[in-house]
Design an enzyme around this catalytic site. Structure first.
Site, PDB file in Angstrom:
ATOM      1  N   GLY A 178       0.773  -1.162   0.102  1.00 59.49           N
ATOM      2  CA  GLY A 178       0.079  -0.023  -0.043  1.00 59.49           C
ATOM      3  C   GLY A 178       0.891   1.441  -0.119  1.00 59.49           C
ATOM      4  O   GLY A 178       0.191   2.323   0.018  1.00 59.49           O
ATOM      5  N   GLU A 192       4.862  -6.096   1.512  1.00 61.91           N
ATOM      6  CA  GLU A 192       4.487  -6.633   0.409  1.00 61.91           C
ATOM      7  C   GLU A 192       4.197  -5.398  -0.814  1.00 61.91           C
ATOM      8  O   GLU A 192       3.060  -5.078  -1.132  1.00 61.91           O
ATOM      9  CB  GLU A 192       3.056  -7.324   0.462  1.00 61.91           C
ATOM     10  CG  GLU A 192       3.039  -8.493   1.525  1.00 61.91           C
ATOM     11  CD  GLU A 192       1.668  -8.810   1.973  1.00 61.91           C
ATOM     12  OE1 GLU A 192       0.725  -8.214   1.424  1.00 61.91           O
ATOM     13  OE2 GLU A 192       1.647 -10.033   2.463  1.00 61.91           O
ATOM     14  N   CYS A 223     -15.137   1.841 -27.298  1.00 61.54           N
ATOM     15  CA  CYS A 223     -16.501   2.471 -27.339  1.00 61.54           C
ATOM     16  C   CYS A 223     -17.083   2.362 -26.078  1.00 61.54           C
ATOM     17  O   CYS A 223     -18.016   1.851 -25.885  1.00 61.54           O
ATOM     18  CB  CYS A 223     -17.277   1.295 -28.327  1.00 61.54           C
ATOM     19  SG  CYS A 223     -16.445   1.171 -30.071  1.00 61.54           S
ATOM     20  N   GLU A 224     -16.542   3.376 -25.033  1.00 68.10           N
ATOM     21  CA  GLU A 224     -16.725   3.760 -23.827  1.00 68.10           C
ATOM     22  C   GLU A 224     -16.647   5.124 -23.606  1.00 68.10           C
ATOM     23  O   GLU A 224     -15.414   5.435 -23.966  1.00 68.10           O
ATOM     24  CB  GLU A 224     -16.251   2.824 -22.763  1.00 68.10           C
ATOM     25  CG  GLU A 224     -16.586   1.204 -22.944  1.00 68.10           C
ATOM     26  CD  GLU A 224     -17.824   0.869 -22.523  1.00 68.10           C
ATOM     27  OE1 GLU A 224     -18.638   1.874 -21.872  1.00 68.10           O
ATOM     28  OE2 GLU A 224     -18.281  -0.234 -22.642  1.00 68.10           O
ATOM     29  N   TYR A 257      -0.762  -2.020 -11.910  1.00 67.04           N
ATOM     30  CA  TYR A 257      -2.315  -2.318 -12.253  1.00 67.04           C
ATOM     31  C   TYR A 257      -2.826  -1.774 -13.680  1.00 67.04           C
ATOM     32  O   TYR A 257      -3.522  -1.121 -13.871  1.00 67.04           O
ATOM     33  CB  TYR A 257      -3.006  -1.510 -11.122  1.00 67.04           C
ATOM     34  CG  TYR A 257      -2.530  -2.236  -9.774  1.00 67.04           C
ATOM     35  CD1 TYR A 257      -2.888  -3.305  -9.392  1.00 67.04           C
ATOM     36  CD2 TYR A 257      -1.744  -1.263  -8.847  1.00 67.04           C
ATOM     37  CE1 TYR A 257      -2.410  -3.943  -8.119  1.00 67.04           C
ATOM     38  CE2 TYR A 257      -1.315  -1.964  -7.719  1.00 67.04           C
ATOM     39  CZ  TYR A 257      -1.734  -3.065  -7.629  1.00 67.04           C
ATOM     40  OH  TYR A 257      -1.309  -3.610  -6.142  1.00 67.04           O
TER      41      TYR A 257
HETATM   42  C1  LIG Z   1      -2.611  -5.616  -3.457  1.00 65.98           C
HETATM   43  C2  LIG Z   1      -1.927  -6.155  -2.605  1.00 65.98           C
HETATM   44  C3  LIG Z   1      -0.677  -5.645  -2.175  1.00 65.98           C
HETATM   45  C4  LIG Z   1      -0.049  -4.752  -2.955  1.00 65.98           C
HETATM   46  O1  LIG Z   1      -0.562  -3.357  -2.582  1.00 65.98           O
HETATM   47  P1  LIG Z   1       0.155  -2.166  -3.174  1.00 65.98           P
HETATM   48  O2  LIG Z   1      -1.034  -1.010  -3.020  1.00 65.98           O
HETATM   49  O3  LIG Z   1       0.288  -2.327  -4.712  1.00 65.98           O
HETATM   50  O4  LIG Z   1       1.802  -1.881  -2.679  1.00 65.98           O
HETATM   51  C5  LIG Z   1      -0.083  -6.658  -1.066  1.00 65.98           C
HETATM   52  N1  LIG Z   1      -0.627  -7.053  -0.454  1.00 65.98           N
HETATM   53  C6  LIG Z   1      -1.906  -7.829  -0.614  1.00 65.98           C
HETATM   54  C7  LIG Z   1      -2.459  -8.684   0.246  1.00 65.98           C
HETATM   55  C8  LIG Z   1      -2.657  -7.364  -1.576  1.00 65.98           C
HETATM   56  O5  LIG Z   1      -3.822  -7.498  -2.122  1.00 65.98           O
END
Ligand SMILES: *Cc1c(COP(=O)(O)O)cnc(C)c1O
Length: 416
Positions: free
Chosen positions: A242, A277, A346-347, A375
């Site tokens: 995140g 993560e 087409c949106e 993403y």
């Molecule tokens: C999507 C996700 C992430 C990564 O999120 P970012 O905002 O891209 O860093 C990490 N852990 C889990 C469980 C996720 O679903």
């Protein structure tokens, strides 16, 4: 520019590292994803430097960009992987990541996916419900294994970000509610094929304020304490991803060091290895979409449109999250103009930018949509019969095709 300087103008022409984007368009066609390997590596190193004093293990969230070469670039620096599905696990293994450096998330894993993870020998599976814990135990017992498991807690912290990317609020589907933890701990006592080794959370994405992490981490630390008092040996403490990046230079992201400053004092000396993560943080600003201006037009109200050959099928973020992406002309012009940059799909939601000041580039010229590394390609689709673009990776002056452009034959290959 943005978080890295690996996309910048040289003599009026936009480059990735030392390669001109117009030359890449000439060789590989458009639309084209162009990824800077050095950007991936330098973001990873910056992340590692920020948390260097904390015992930790960084797992790249593969869902941000699952191209094998992207996974490999990060894994070669010592990064592990966080996967969300059997398909992502397959990709991480295919990229050569050792299973002991892969952790598996996902709110709805099938028994097949759980079996695949267990037989591959992943480091751990993160469970999100009591029913899932039962399923993991069933599959592990069939395979004659003991599953290493972390439980994902819903810390009930509502991080301020786009509502579609907040995940740690009790209204959301993710994680196990604190009220259920008693039942969860009992399960670990009764189900012989489960071993509780970690606690986990993930509160959302593109979170600017470290205080949300502080609040959620405090809750997870409280759970750590009660888990230990029940006699469980918790090795892993996973605070999720995140971490934010800059999409709009007017709204620069909080530097990663500010998160480290807050989190390290809370987490050091706790006798756990902290797992991070990051997905977006590592990948978002490592890629651009290179696209050609097909047409320009002006309507009766004087509104200008640039119709380009990439669209929401390659980058759905503006349509899905109202997100901002910088759009640059590959060749610099002195004059600028206010225009909508739109795709061929087409949106009405198929746009990259609205009422944006851009260089007054002509039909046939190239534009780059920045921050398209996370993403973006992973959410691409064949809607409107569109072919997924080619992808190249640049490393210094070296250029490598890392994904071929799809063909019309591939569009129908699975149909009978
Ligand atoms: C999507 C996700 C992430 C990564 O999120 P970012 O905002 O891209 O860093 C990490 N852990 C889990 C469980 C996720 O679903």
């Amino acid at each position: 520019m943005l978080d890295s300087h690996l996309f910048s103008y040289s003599e009026g022409s936009l480059c990735c590292e030392s390669v001109r984007l117009d030359e890449l368009a000439g060789e590989f066609g458009t639309p084209l994803f162009v990824t800077s390997r050095q950007s991936l590596v330098s973001q990873f190193r910056a992340f590692e430097a920020a948390f260097a004093t904390l015992p930790h293990f960084t797992c790249y969230s593969v869902k941000a960009n699952f191209n094998l070469s992207v996974i490999q670039a990060l894994a070669s620096e010592g990064c592990g992987c966080d996967v969300n599905s059997g398909g992502e696990l397959y990709r991480a293994l295919k990229a050569g990541v050792p299973p002991a450096r892969i952790i598996m998330a996902g709110i709805g894993k099938s028994e097949d996916e759980i079996g695949y993870a267990l037989s591959s020998g992943v480091l751990m599976i993160k469970a999100e419900s009591v029913s899932e814990l039962r399923a993991i135990d069933r599959v592990a017992s069939r395979l004659g294994k003991v599953a290493r498991v972390a439980i994902r807690i819903n810390p009930n912290v509502t991080a301020e970000t786009h509502p579609y990317i907040t995940t740690g609020d009790s209204k959301e589907k993710f994680g196990i509610d604190e009220a259920e933890l008693g039942e969860v701990f009992n399960l670990f006592r009764t189900l012989p094929n489960l071993s509780l080794e970690g606690l986990d959370m993930h509160i959302g994405s593109q979170i600017f304020d470290p205080e949300y992490y502080v609040a959620a981490t405090q809750k997870l630390l409280d759970v750590l304490e009660s888990t230990r008092s029940l006699g469980f040996d918790i090795k892993w403490f996973d605070v999720g991803g995140g971490f934010p990046v800059t999409y709009d230079p007017q709204k620069p992201a909080t530097p990663i060091g500010r998160f480290a400053e807050k989190l390290i004092p809370m987490l050091e000396g706790k006798g756990v290895t902290v797992i991070f993560e990051p997905g977006r943080f590592l990948a978002a600003n490592a890629s651009v979409i290179l696209t050609r201006i097909l047409y320009r037009k002006r309507n009766h109200a004087g509104k200008e449109f640039f119709i380009v050959d990439a669209g929401m099928t390659e980058l759905i973020r503006p349509a899905l999250y109202q997100s901002h992406h910088e759009v640059l002309s590959v060749t610099r012009h002195d004059r600028s103009i206010v225009a909508d940059i739109v795709g061929p799909v087409c949106e009405s939601s198929d746009f990259f930018a609205r009422q944006r000041m851009v260089d007054d580039a002509a039909e046939g010229e190239l534009m780059a949509v920045l921050s398209s590394g996370a993403y973006a390609a992973v959410m691409s689709s064949n809607y409107n019969g569109r072919l997924r673009p080619a992808e190249v990776m640049v490393d210094g002056s070296d250029v490598r095709l890392i994904r071929r452009r799809e063909t019309y034959e591939q569009l129908v290959q699975n149909e009978i």
